[in-house]
Enzyme design. Structure first.
Site, PDB file in Angstrom:
ATOM      1  N   ASP A   9      -8.555  38.541  61.418  1.00 13.89           N
ATOM      2  CA  ASP A   9      -8.458  39.957  61.779  1.00 13.89           C
ATOM      3  C   ASP A   9      -9.666  40.659  61.168  1.00 13.89           C
ATOM      4  O   ASP A   9     -10.361  40.107  60.318  1.00 13.89           O
ATOM      5  CB  ASP A   9      -7.161  40.554  61.214  1.00 13.89           C
ATOM      6  N   SER A  10      -9.877  41.894  61.601  1.00 15.37           N
ATOM      7  CA  SER A  10     -10.959  42.685  61.026  1.00 15.37           C
ATOM      8  C   SER A  10     -10.695  42.999  59.551  1.00 15.37           C
ATOM      9  O   SER A  10     -11.593  43.426  58.844  1.00 15.37           O
ATOM     10  CB  SER A  10     -11.091  43.988  61.812  1.00 15.37           C
ATOM     11  N   CYS A  72      -5.806  40.498  65.949  1.00 13.26           N
ATOM     12  CA  CYS A  72      -6.460  41.814  65.957  1.00 13.26           C
ATOM     13  C   CYS A  72      -6.442  42.323  67.392  1.00 13.26           C
ATOM     14  O   CYS A  72      -6.943  41.645  68.308  1.00 13.26           O
ATOM     15  CB  CYS A  72      -7.896  41.660  65.470  1.00 13.26           C
ATOM     16  N   GLU A 151      -4.211  52.036  55.702  1.00 16.13           N
ATOM     17  CA  GLU A 151      -5.024  51.389  54.655  1.00 16.13           C
ATOM     18  C   GLU A 151      -4.958  52.179  53.344  1.00 16.13           C
ATOM     19  O   GLU A 151      -5.178  51.643  52.279  1.00 16.13           O
ATOM     20  CB  GLU A 151      -6.477  51.275  55.106  1.00 16.13           C
ATOM     21  N   CYS A 183      -1.880  47.465  67.878  1.00 12.66           N
ATOM     22  CA  CYS A 183      -2.790  47.318  66.727  1.00 12.66           C
ATOM     23  C   CYS A 183      -1.978  46.726  65.587  1.00 12.66           C
ATOM     24  O   CYS A 183      -0.819  47.111  65.366  1.00 12.66           O
ATOM     25  CB  CYS A 183      -3.342  48.686  66.347  1.00 12.66           C
ATOM     26  N   HIS A 185      -2.025  47.117  62.499  1.00 17.67           N
ATOM     27  CA  HIS A 185      -1.609  47.983  61.389  1.00 17.67           C
ATOM     28  C   HIS A 185      -0.320  48.754  61.678  1.00 17.67           C
ATOM     29  O   HIS A 185       0.345  49.212  60.759  1.00 17.67           O
ATOM     30  CB  HIS A 185      -2.698  49.039  61.101  1.00 17.67           C
TER      31      HIS A 185
HETATM   32  N1  DGL Z   1      -7.125  45.024  63.390  1.00 18.88           N
HETATM   33  C1  DGL Z   1      -7.479  46.137  64.217  1.00 18.88           C
HETATM   34  C2  DGL Z   1      -6.641  46.083  65.487  1.00 18.88           C
HETATM   35  O1  DGL Z   1      -5.574  45.496  65.517  1.00 18.88           O
HETATM   36  C3  DGL Z   1      -7.295  47.456  63.510  1.00 18.88           C
HETATM   37  C4  DGL Z   1      -8.327  47.723  62.440  1.00 18.88           C
HETATM   38  C5  DGL Z   1      -9.718  47.880  62.982  1.00 18.88           C
HETATM   39  O2  DGL Z   1     -10.027  48.870  63.656  1.00 18.88           O
HETATM   40  O3  DGL Z   1     -10.498  46.974  62.725  1.00 18.88           O
HETATM   41  O4  DGL Z   1      -7.047  46.614  66.484  1.00 18.88           O
END
Ligand code: DGL
Length: 267
Positions: A9-10, A72, A151, A183, A185
């Site tokens: 993931d990011s 992600c 976050e 997403c 999060h």
């Molecule tokens: N992991 C990203 C997503 O699910 C969210 C965080 C980001 O913008 O990198 O889209």
């Protein structure tokens, strides 16, 4: 088969998918990479997201993997086809399994989709739903402030409610009965989202749906782990202390083992 599942993931968000993977496949070895040095991806342009996710897969490919799960929403929306084309290993994104689950759930055929700007601008979920059932109507809304709120641990705060109201009221007006949390999060603010959109709207968690789909694919391919002790390794590209301190919120369990830092620009 005792090879590991690679998950990336990011940043931290993909841990919500790891949580679901561990819940339903506690014997699977997992190698997790969170690109904590370059998060967020969701506000970036397509070329950058593709470049970053290519490096993420290159890093994971050093390990003995049976599958890569792109945990992600943004990468799954923007870069999945490229990653699949460029690699031999099976790569699963979150969009398809989540779209399938939402189409199965909706009764009035009106589905809302929320995600990062990258995800919503790509139209990935709307296109996937259209392919499955073209009679379903979709309503999308980018919610870029949700990621920084989560976050920063703004989980149940007044500010989160105010912002969520702003984002979700237009979807509520469209009388959706199903809402895709597109997403990684967003499951952390599940309660806020549900309070605003209404209890009668079914929320679809992309990490959970992707975990179920991953298990199904591993079962069909006879690739489930035959051992009984899972090992999880965590790698990040920056700030190990931050990862270690908030990862348990996403994972819903304590992290065991060392979190290692890597230089992702080398891959
Ligand atoms: N992991 C990203 C997503 O699910 C969210 C965080 C980001 O913008 O990198 O889209």
């Amino acid at each position: 088969m005792n090879k590991a599942i690679g998950v990336f993931d990011s940043g931290l968000g993909g841990l919500t998918a790891v949580k679901e993977l561990l819940n339903i496949m506690p014997n699977e070895n997992i190698i997790y990479f969170g690109d904590t040095g370059r998060v967020p991806y969701g506000t970036r342009g397509v070329d950058t997201i593709i470049k970053y996710s290519r490096q993420d897969v290159n890093f994971l490919k050093q390990f003995d993997l049976k599958m890569v799960v792109v945990a992600c929403g943004t990468v799954s929306s923007v870069a999945l086809d490229t990653l699949k084309k460029e690699n031999d290993i099976p790569i699963i994104g979150v969009v398809e399994p989540t779209a399938m689950a939402a189409v199965k759930k909706t009764k009035n055929k009106r589905i809302g989709i929320i995600g990062t700007s990258g995800t919503i601008n790509s139209g990935s979920y709307a296109k996937a739903i259209e392919k499955i059932d073209s009679s379903v109507k979709t309503f999308s809304m980018a919610c870029p402030l949700f990621v920084p709120l989560v976050e920063n641990n703004y989980i149940n705060n007044e500010a989160t409610y105010i912002i969520a109201k702003d984002y979700l009221e237009p979807l509520k007006k469209e009388k959706i009965d199903t809402l895709i949390l597109g997403c990684t999060h967003y499951p952390l603010i599940f309660k806020v989202i549900s309070d605003i959109i209404g209890k009668d709207v079914e929320l679809i968690n992309s990490g959970a749906e992707t975990a179920v789909y991953t298990k199904q694919l591993l079962q069909e391919g006879n690739m489930l782990n035959s051992g009984n002790k899972a090992e999880i390794q965590y790698y990040v590209s920056d700030n190990v202390p931050k990862f270690s301190s908030i990862a348990s919120n996403f994972l819903d369990r304590e992290i065991t083992g060392e979190v290692k830092i890597i230089d992702i620009e080398k891959y």
